[in-house]
Design a protein around this motif. Structure first.
Motif: not given
Length: 76
Positions: A54-67
């Motif tokens: 989950i952390v790895r996937t969130i770190n790939n969010c280009p907009s920062g909408a997920l943190s």
């Protein structure tokens, strides 16, 4: 613009989703569909994945909408 966000939590992390920032790149969906499923309510289900993934996937969010942030360890 509002600072609206939703939170999702497991024993390890708290995930924040800010929909107004979302670019709909679908990196989260492609990265971990079992956790991030836009056809489901709620669309984020942390129990469907391992925290590390989950952390790895969130770190790939280009907009920062997920943190996320790590939860404090429980006191004994």
């Amino acid at each position: 613009m509002t600072d609206f966000h939703k939170t999702y939590q497991n024993k390890d992390i708290t995930v924040f989703w800010q929909p107004e920032k979302c670019l709909h790149s679908a990196n989260c969906v492609r990265g971990l569909r079992a956790v991030f499923d836009p056809g489901r309510k709620p669309w984020i289900e942390l129990s469907e994945g391992e925290t590390e993934d989950i952390v790895r996937t969130i770190n790939n969010c280009p907009s920062g909408a997920l943190s996320f942030e790590f939860n404090a360890p429980a006191s004994i």
